[in-house]
Design a protein around this motif. Structure first.
Motif, PDB file in Angstrom:
ATOM      1  N   ASP A  39      30.876  35.373  40.854  1.00 57.43           N
ATOM      2  CA  ASP A  39      32.172  34.955  39.560  1.00 57.43           C
ATOM      3  C   ASP A  39      32.048  35.086  38.467  1.00 57.43           C
ATOM      4  N   THR A  57      30.277  40.048  39.126  1.00 54.29           N
ATOM      5  CA  THR A  57      30.753  39.901  40.286  1.00 54.29           C
ATOM      6  C   THR A  57      30.338  40.483  41.539  1.00 54.29           C
ATOM      7  N   ARG A  58      30.440  39.654  42.565  1.00 53.93           N
ATOM      8  CA  ARG A  58      30.302  40.006  43.848  1.00 53.93           C
ATOM      9  C   ARG A  58      31.274  39.505  44.940  1.00 53.93           C
ATOM     10  N   ARG A  59      31.904  40.702  45.795  1.00 54.02           N
ATOM     11  CA  ARG A  59      32.946  39.785  46.767  1.00 54.02           C
ATOM     12  C   ARG A  59      32.253  40.117  48.035  1.00 54.02           C
ATOM     13  N   GLU A  88      36.573  38.427  51.598  1.00 49.56           N
ATOM     14  CA  GLU A  88      37.514  37.139  51.071  1.00 49.56           C
ATOM     15  C   GLU A  88      36.607  36.849  49.921  1.00 49.56           C
ATOM     16  N   ARG A  89      36.277  36.861  50.475  1.00 43.07           N
ATOM     17  CA  ARG A  89      34.856  35.392  49.932  1.00 43.07           C
ATOM     18  C   ARG A  89      33.883  35.814  48.624  1.00 43.07           C
ATOM     19  N   LEU A  90      34.190  34.932  47.551  1.00 45.99           N
ATOM     20  CA  LEU A  90      33.643  35.543  46.556  1.00 45.99           C
ATOM     21  C   LEU A  90      32.274  34.627  46.432  1.00 45.99           C
ATOM     22  N   THR A 105      30.679  44.390  42.631  1.00 51.22           N
ATOM     23  CA  THR A 105      32.543  44.415  42.583  1.00 51.22           C
ATOM     24  C   THR A 105      32.809  45.102  41.885  1.00 51.22           C
TER      25      THR A 105
END
Length: 256
Positions: free
Chosen positions: A38, A28-30, A33-35, A74
């Motif tokens: 996922d 996961t990488r953010r 606020e943007r993903l 993340t």
């Protein structure tokens, strides 16, 4: 690469099926606020030619940057040849050849001199460097333009130079981002033929939004939408229908 690779006979073709595996688990990488990715779980087998498909913004470039260690995840895990790019980036870099979507070449350098410069940056020297440059010029059919300025070449030849520099030290993993963007039909076919010729000689990770390119080059494909892996399989299984956009429509529906 290490000294053993540098001193190897670079004219000898690698054994079939060589390469390294990439394995992601709930990656996961953010970005605020943007993903961007996922909980991606994916394994790319050694020696595979894997096409990661998706529209612009699907997460393909984010995945590449995580594989190369340019970004940190993340959460979740990612390994290249069993090594974490986040923890040991230099070891991962030594295993990768990378061709970016927008080639970063030196237009004022001549082709052979540019390849010698890039080989030296990878630790090649002396006779090993000469052999590596000569082999790259031959492999990517650049001998006729070896003494020309890079900036005076066509886009197709510039893309060949990008591929040649990425393959100078015969990396077990080659990452190519949108390899034929902006090329004319003849140039596209030439570059695709070069990439097909690398099958089984390394692990190839191809990021593209071109379905025909994936069908032509890949032994396996995965589809990203909004950072999620929504389909994975053989090209004939996923891209063999009469309506080649149906996969993407279904992917969007499954992801929403």
């Amino acid at each position: 690469m290490n000294g053993a690779v540098a001193s190897a006979d670079v004219d000898a073709l690698p054994l079939p099926g060589r390469g390294i595996a990439i394995e992601a688990h709930t990656l996961t990488r953010r970005f605020g606020e943007r993903l961007a990715l996922d909980a991606l779980t994916l394994r790319i087998e050694r020696g595979a030619s894997f096409a990661l498909l998706g529209a612009n913004g699907a997460g393909k470039t984010t995945f590449i940057r995580l594989v190369t260690g340019a970004l940190l995840p993340t959460s979740g895990s990612l390994t290249v040849d069993g090594i974490s790019p986040a923890l040991r980036p230099a070891e991962v870099h030594a295993r990768i050849g990378f061709v970016m979507e927008t080639s970063r070449l030196y237009p004022e350098m001549r082709v052979r001199g540019f390849l010698r410069f890039m080989g030296g940056a990878r630790g090649l020297a002396g006779a090993a460097l000469v052999r590596a440059v000569d082999a790259a010029l031959a492999r990517f059919q650049l001998e006729p333009v070896a003494s020309r300025l890079v900036g005076n070449l066509s886009k197709g030849y510039q893309q060949r130079v990008s591929l040649a520099q990425a393959f100078l030290d015969d990396p077990p993993l080659l990452i190519v981002d949108e390899p034929t963007g902006g090329l004319d039909p003849v140039q596209r076919r030439e570059v695709q033929a070069l990439l097909r010729g690398l099958r089984g000689k390394c692990t190839l990770l191809l990021c593209t939004h071109d379905l025909e390119e994936a069908r032509t080059l890949a032994t396996r494909v995965g589809v990203l939408h909004a950072g999620r892996l929504v389909a994975e399989g053989e090209p004939s299984e996923l891209l063999g229908g009469a309506d080649e956009l149906a996969l993407f429509r279904a992917s969007v529906e499954r992801a929403t």
